[in-house]
Design a protein around this motif. Structure first.
Motif, mmCIF file in Angstrom:
data_model
loop_
_atom_site.group_PDB
_atom_site.id
_atom_site.type_symbol
_atom_site.label_atom_id
_atom_site.label_comp_id
_atom_site.label_asym_id
_atom_site.label_seq_id
_atom_site.Cartn_x
_atom_site.Cartn_y
_atom_site.Cartn_z
ATOM 1 N N ASP A 72 0.850 -1.183 0.000
ATOM 2 C CA ASP A 72 0.000 0.000 0.000
ATOM 3 C C ASP A 72 0.892 1.241 0.000
ATOM 4 O OD1 ASP A 72 0.620 0.762 2.696
ATOM 5 O OD2 ASP A 72 -0.991 -0.513 3.452
ATOM 6 N N SER A 73 0.313 2.382 -0.306
ATOM 7 C CA SER A 73 1.107 3.595 -0.516
ATOM 8 C C SER A 73 1.853 4.056 0.744
ATOM 9 C CB SER A 73 0.225 4.722 -1.043
ATOM 10 O OG SER A 73 -0.810 4.994 -0.118
ATOM 11 N N ASP A 78 11.117 -1.529 4.468
ATOM 12 C CA ASP A 78 11.993 -2.297 5.352
ATOM 13 C C ASP A 78 11.192 -3.179 6.301
ATOM 14 O OD1 ASP A 78 14.317 -1.267 4.217
ATOM 15 O OD2 ASP A 78 14.419 0.401 5.648
ATOM 16 N N ASP A 79 10.067 -2.673 6.804
ATOM 17 C CA ASP A 79 9.230 -3.465 7.704
ATOM 18 C C ASP A 79 8.614 -4.655 6.969
ATOM 19 O OD1 ASP A 79 9.808 -1.760 9.798
ATOM 20 O OD2 ASP A 79 7.867 -0.720 9.743
ATOM 21 N N VAL A 80 8.139 -4.412 5.760
ATOM 22 C CA VAL A 80 7.560 -5.509 4.971
ATOM 23 C C VAL A 80 8.627 -6.578 4.733
ATOM 24 C CG1 VAL A 80 6.557 -6.162 2.743
ATOM 25 C CG2 VAL A 80 5.785 -4.069 3.903
ATOM 26 N N SER A 101 5.083 -5.001 -5.976
ATOM 27 C CA SER A 101 6.339 -4.555 -5.388
ATOM 28 C C SER A 101 7.337 -5.693 -5.250
ATOM 29 C CB SER A 101 6.080 -3.955 -3.998
ATOM 30 O OG SER A 101 5.137 -2.910 -4.094
ATOM 31 N N TYR A 102 6.832 -6.893 -4.952
ATOM 32 C CA TYR A 102 7.691 -8.057 -4.732
ATOM 33 C C TYR A 102 7.137 -9.263 -5.474
ATOM 34 C CZ TYR A 102 9.144 -5.149 -0.856
ATOM 35 O OH TYR A 102 9.582 -4.096 -0.108
ATOM 36 N N VAL A 127 0.974 -4.476 3.318
ATOM 37 C CA VAL A 127 0.619 -5.295 2.158
ATOM 38 C C VAL A 127 -0.833 -4.974 1.779
ATOM 39 C CG1 VAL A 127 0.189 -7.634 1.315
ATOM 40 C CG2 VAL A 127 2.259 -7.132 2.634
ATOM 41 N N ALA A 128 -1.012 -4.472 0.549
ATOM 42 C CA ALA A 128 -2.353 -4.132 0.074
ATOM 43 C C ALA A 128 -3.049 -5.364 -0.496
ATOM 44 C CB ALA A 128 -2.268 -3.035 -0.983
ATOM 45 N N SER A 129 -2.293 -6.193 -1.243
ATOM 46 C CA SER A 129 -2.897 -7.383 -1.839
ATOM 47 C C SER A 129 -1.805 -8.340 -2.300
ATOM 48 C CB SER A 129 -3.788 -7.011 -3.031
ATOM 49 O OG SER A 129 -3.009 -6.442 -4.063
#
Length: 150
Positions: A72-73, A78-80, A101-102, A127-129
């Motif tokens: 998400d925006s 780093d946390d993800v 993103s990944y 994480v959005a989806s």
């Protein structure tokens, strides 16, 4: 890196268990010279490690999934990544250009455990989806490419 270093890298990518004597025979140097060169390749980060490749299904990891993650925006990258690193099911993680993103490669024993992993991924803050594709079979992976001169 010169041509001999490239040859050593190629030989080790094909078979990391070759002895220094065999490497030396194939590149035309002495075993001590090859040992020194391989040490320099390791120290410089060209050679990052050696590992055994295992057929995942033989150790109970019969499901391979490719999972895309959209952050998400307001996500803290780093946390993800810290959350993702803590998940042993995730074998690789690539930072992507584009919508996702990944791109993750995950291996799990069953579809039920894949479902649990996807639920955990979607609960990570930031994480959005996710989007998941299940591999039906593996035709090849980790195929060494021929070295390229610079």
């Amino acid at each position: 890196m010169d041509a001999i270093d490239l040859s050593l890298v190629e030989l080790l990518r094909t078979n990391a268990r070759l002895s220094y004597a065999e490497l030396a025979r194939q590149v035309g140097l002495s075993a001590p010279a090859v040992h020194e060169r391989v040490g320099k390749l390791e120290a410089s980060g060209v050679l990052r490690g050696y590992r055994a490749e295992v057929a995942p299904e033989t150790i109970g990891l019969g499901v391979t999934a490719l999972i895309g993650i959209v952050e998400d925006s307001g996500a803290d990258t780093d946390d993800v990544l810290d959350y993702l690193r803590q998940m042993p099911e995730i074998e690789s993680c690539y930072f992507m250009a584009g919508v996702e993103s990944y791109q993750l490669t995950a291996r799990v024993p069953s579809i039920a455990e894949l479902e649990q992993l996807i639920v955990k991924l979607n609960r990570i803050p930031g994480v959005a989806s996710t989007r998941t594709a299940v591999a039906l079979s593996t035709k090849w992976e980790n195929r060494p490419q021929p070295g390229r001169s610079r």
